[in-house]
Write an enzyme that holds these catalytic residues in place. Structure first.
Site, PDB file in Angstrom:
ATOM      1  N   TYR A  64       0.626  -1.259  -0.182  1.00  0.00           N
ATOM      2  CA  TYR A  64      -0.061  -0.531   0.271  1.00  0.00           C
ATOM      3  C   TYR A  64       1.149   1.193   0.076  1.00  0.00           C
ATOM      4  CZ  TYR A  64      -3.742  -3.293   1.424  1.00  0.00           C
ATOM      5  OH  TYR A  64      -4.905  -4.081   1.822  1.00  0.00           O
ATOM      6  N   GLY A 219     -26.347   1.429  -0.648  1.00  0.00           N
ATOM      7  CA  GLY A 219     -27.864   2.092  -1.211  1.00  0.00           C
ATOM      8  C   GLY A 219     -28.086   3.259  -2.072  1.00  0.00           C
TER       9      GLY A 219
END
Length: 323
Positions: A64, A219
């Site tokens: 990373y 959502g």
């Protein structure tokens, strides 16, 4: 107070959620460029919010940002004056095009990147190496013997490779404590390919990454289907974020929305709560956070518990829409 649980068959106790720290790479190397660069103050606030909310461990990796995520995490914890025991660190060795000897040859570089903060969990990042699983585990065992790491894990290992790693370590009297894999309500691969069954059988913890399917299980794309146009990287071209594929998962999102309303939480918190409770204490989850509000949502997922009936209902609906 967050209820801690054991990591595999070790004495290490972790919060059900940890913080994934890939996003702290500061744009270094191709892997680090996956995320936008965060400001130091933002990273500090994300880490502090996570700690305040009951998270006691952080997952990072050598790859990373070529160690930048490790360095940023450690330096921020130091600036916040966080004791070692209050912020346990899991990191990973990158095996691609390397031999197992690299595990021991590079451990001091990992320790330096972490500013000598202890490595509670050291993981083989993925299964592709120039050396066998046996040789990798032998090198890991030597790090345990020297007191340089506290426990050993793997990442993205198949059930077969995980069993082999477990057997090699067991011969040294060392447990394989974890396998870090992709897992979510909508990605149930480990329930079908033997990984989860083997983990439960052997007492190995699952550490789940991408638990929110990179935002799909919040959502937000169902609420605003134009949002996918603002996505960066490969996600922009994935069908699951738009059109018929997006509509296919709407019933699951609506069920989660109903449960979120019942518990006065968010849809993403319902998804994370399912992850940390559906399989008892087997699964840990490491959502990332690029904003403080994400960190707040993460820790809020540990503040309630879905009922057994609700957990099963979510599972069944996710299986149905995932077919």
């Amino acid at each position: 107070m967050t209820q801690l649980r054991p990591l595999g068959k070790s004495d290490i106790k972790l919060s059900p959620l940890g913080l994934g720290c890939w996003q702290f790479s500061k744009g270094n190397n191709p892997i680090g460029k996956y995320w936008s660069t965060l400001e130091d103050e933002d990273m500090k606030a994300i880490i502090q919010t996570s700690l305040d909310g009951g998270i006691n461990w952080f997952d990072t990796a050598e790859i990373y940002g070529k160690g930048e995520s490790e360095r940023t995490l450690a330096s921020t914890l130091d600036k916040l004056d966080v004791p070692f025991e209050d912020a346990l660190i899991a990191t990973k060795w990158w095996p691609l095009m390397r031999k197992a000897e690299s595990i021991t040859q590079t451990i001091h570089a990992r320790m330096d990147a972490l500013n000598q903060r202890p490595i509670s969990l050291y993981q083989v990042h993925q299964p592709f190496s120039l050396s066998s699983v046996q040789r990798q585990m032998e090198e890991m065992a030597s790090l345990i013997d020297k007191g340089l790491i506290q426990s050993v894990g793997v990442s993205n290992f198949s059930a077969k490779a995980m069993r082999e790693a477990h057997a090699v370590l067991e011969s040294y009297g060392i447990p394989l404590v974890s396998n870090q894999v992709k897992y979510s309500l909508l990605d149930r691969s480990i329930e079908k390919n033997g990984v989860l069954d083997a983990a439960k059988e052997l007492g190995i913890s699952i550490i789940a990454y991408s638990p929110l399917e990179q935002g799909l299980l919040t959502g937000k794309y169902h609420d605003d289907q134009e949002l996918f146009k603002s996505l960066s990287g490969p996600r922009k071209y994935m069908g699951k974020y738009k059109g018929k594929q997006l509509e296919k998962t709407r019933s699951l999102i609506e069920l989660m929305r109903d449960l979120a309303s019942k518990y006065n939480v968010t849809i993403s918190q319902v998804a994370l709560n399912w992850m940390i409770h559906y399989h008892g204490e087997t699964v840990f989850v490491i959502p990332g956070a690029s904003k403080v509000k994400h960190a707040k949502e993460n820790v809020g997922a540990m503040s309630f518990k879905l009922s057994d009936t609700e957990l099963l209902q979510l599972s069944d609906e996710a299986w149905r829409v995932g077919k």
